[in-house]
Enzyme design. Structure first.
Site, mmCIF file in Angstrom:
data_model
loop_
_atom_site.group_PDB
_atom_site.id
_atom_site.type_symbol
_atom_site.label_atom_id
_atom_site.label_comp_id
_atom_site.label_asym_id
_atom_site.label_seq_id
_atom_site.Cartn_x
_atom_site.Cartn_y
_atom_site.Cartn_z
ATOM 1 N N ASP A 61 -74.154 28.586 43.592
ATOM 2 C CA ASP A 61 -74.171 27.116 44.293
ATOM 3 C C ASP A 61 -72.692 26.768 44.375
ATOM 4 O O ASP A 61 -71.961 27.626 44.437
ATOM 5 C CB ASP A 61 -75.084 26.100 43.143
ATOM 6 C CG ASP A 61 -75.530 24.833 44.101
ATOM 7 O OD1 ASP A 61 -74.860 24.411 45.019
ATOM 8 O OD2 ASP A 61 -76.719 24.753 44.044
ATOM 9 N N HIS B 262 -71.286 28.187 47.452
ATOM 10 C CA HIS B 262 -71.595 27.359 48.420
ATOM 11 C C HIS B 262 -70.280 26.639 48.746
ATOM 12 O O HIS B 262 -70.235 25.557 49.533
ATOM 13 C CB HIS B 262 -72.686 26.155 48.067
ATOM 14 C CG HIS B 262 -74.084 26.862 48.094
ATOM 15 N ND1 HIS B 262 -75.070 26.373 47.692
ATOM 16 C CD2 HIS B 262 -74.375 28.172 47.938
ATOM 17 C CE1 HIS B 262 -76.119 27.286 47.610
ATOM 18 N NE2 HIS B 262 -75.798 28.175 47.834
#
Ligand SMILES: *[C@@H]1O[C@H](CO)[C@@H](O)[C@H](O)[C@H]1NC(C)=O
Length: 416
Positions: free
Chosen positions: A240, A263
């Site tokens: 993430d 991310h």
């Protein structure tokens, strides 16, 4: 007479020393085994209790070489010493099954609370053993049947239909002041690796955080309700965000980070459920993002209120990043299910300066702001983003965004 007084004085001094012999507290002296299969939680709690209550200027809790299995633990203050060191030389490992969280707060594994002058460091490793949590996460297994429910204390069988939304964070720092986390290696957290919450004056330096690219919600570092936080010289690759900045944050500096996979470095998502957002003075600079889905990202939900302002992204290098520069003010977890709203979080005074590298998608600059509350005061200066292969041009797209631009390649975004 004089001699007698001297002896009395000496014995007073020695007993004082005997009562507080060292400012060091080694978990082995408190019965830790270091075998890695036996729960060493009690030894850690006892060592912490003594370190936290000793009347010296500084105290050091030592976790030597060895393997230490710890159940979910809370190390709480306030402590007597002005500085309390938590030195990890060995390996600390989490229980590998969610069952160990039965009846406990499943949002945390190791938490520090209400400590001033806390310094967590060492050459050691903290292993969150997140695999079983990932297997039952709602993110990738929404239709999972039968998972272990941790929040129920009394149940003959704690398995229920569903999936897990909230899994433990390796290190949660709650209400800590003038504290640091440095020179340490964290892997495989069930969810977020490090959470800085309600804290003021917190420096993270020289940490390495790693989890597989496909592990769900394994953010590297998340900051929430905190001020004067600095994250520097760190290498983060997870499933993430490498670093995410949450609500009620100000004066945050993020520098010299190597991020990827993951991310990217994100502000948000913010403004969910019409929340009021207060995020300002965020400086992200001199960092490299490689193979991430986003680079410099701000994302907000429609319907939120408040402000994100005075944000600077400066001296960043992108290598094969899907969305190098992105503002998504219409964020929605399930595409197309969020309707247009009259309110939005105001995004203003955002500077993008000296950013360069490769975009793996066609839209290298994507500012998608809301109709209701446009983005204003955006500055883009000296930006050079190109496609991965030569001859595949990239574009810039700005919607409901106002600002100025100097030297932007792939070309003008505002004046179209
Ligand atoms: C902006 O985001 C919304 C919601 O995701 C989407 O429907 C719209 O197409 C986007 N606009 C542009 C110009 O990309």
């Amino acid at each position: 007479m004089l001699m007698k007084q001297l002896i009395l004085l000496l014995s007073l001094v020695t007993s004082a020393i005997a009562a507080f012999p060292y400012d060091e507290f080694n978990v082995f002296d408190y019965g830790a085994t270091g075998f890695g299969e036996i729960d060493d939680s009690q030894a850690f709690l006892s060592a912490w209790r003594d370190a936290c209550s000793t009347i010296t200027q500084s105290a050091r809790m030592i976790i030597p070489k060895g393997s230490f299995l710890l159940n979910p633990l809370l190390f709480s203050g306030p402590c007597e010493p002005q500085n309390i060191h938590f030195m990890v030389l060995g390996t600390i490992i989490a229980p590998d099954s969610p069952k160990s969280w039965k009846g406990r707060d499943s949002s945390q594994w190791i938490a520090f609370k209400d400590v001033i002058g806390l310094h967590v460091y060492g050459s050691g490793l903290i292993d969150g053993q997140g695999m079983h949590w990932w297997d039952q996460s709602c993110r990738y297994h929404p239709k999972q049947s039968k998972v272990f429910i941790t929040h129920m204390t009394k149940c003959s069988s704690c398995f229920q239909e569903g999936c897990t939304k909230l899994a433990p964070t390796i290190f949660k720092f709650i209400s800590c002041k003038e504290s640091t986390l440095s020179n340490i290696y964290l892997v495989n957290s069930p969810q977020t690796h490090v959470l800085i919450l309600n804290s003021k004056g917190f420096n993270v330096d020289n940490v390495m955080i790693q989890a597989p690219e496909n592990s769900p919600n394994t953010d590297g570092i998340h900051i929430h309700s905190s001020h004067f936080v600095k994250i520097t010289n760190s290498i983060i690759g997870t499933g993430d965000d490498c670093i995410s900045v949450g609500d009620y944050t100000s004066d945050i500096e993020i520098a010299n980070i190597e991020c990827g996979p993951g991310h990217g470095i994100s502000i948000g998502s913010l403004g969910k459920n019409k929340e009021v957002v207060v995020v300002e003075n965020i400086h992200i600079h001199d960092s490299k993002l490689k193979g991430t889905t986003n680079g410099a990202r701000i994302k907000t939900w429609q319907g939120g209120k408040g402000n994100i302002r005075h944000v600077t992204f400066e001296n960043l290098v992108f290598d094969t990043v899907d969305n190098p520069i992105i503002i998504d003010q219409n964020y929605c977890d399930v595409r197309g299910t969020c309707k247009e709203e009259k309110n939005g979080v105001k995004i203003s005074d955002v500077v993008y300066k000296n950013l360069q590298g490769t975009s793996s998608s066609k839209i290298a600059i994507d500012l998608n702001c809301s109709k209701a509350v446009p983005c204003t005061g955006i500055t883009m200066e000296n930006i050079n983003l190109v496609g991965l292969q030569q001859g595949r041009p990239v574009t810039a797209s700005c919607t409901n965004a106002q600002g100025r631009e100097i030297g932007v390649n792939p070309g003008s975004c505002f004046n179209k």
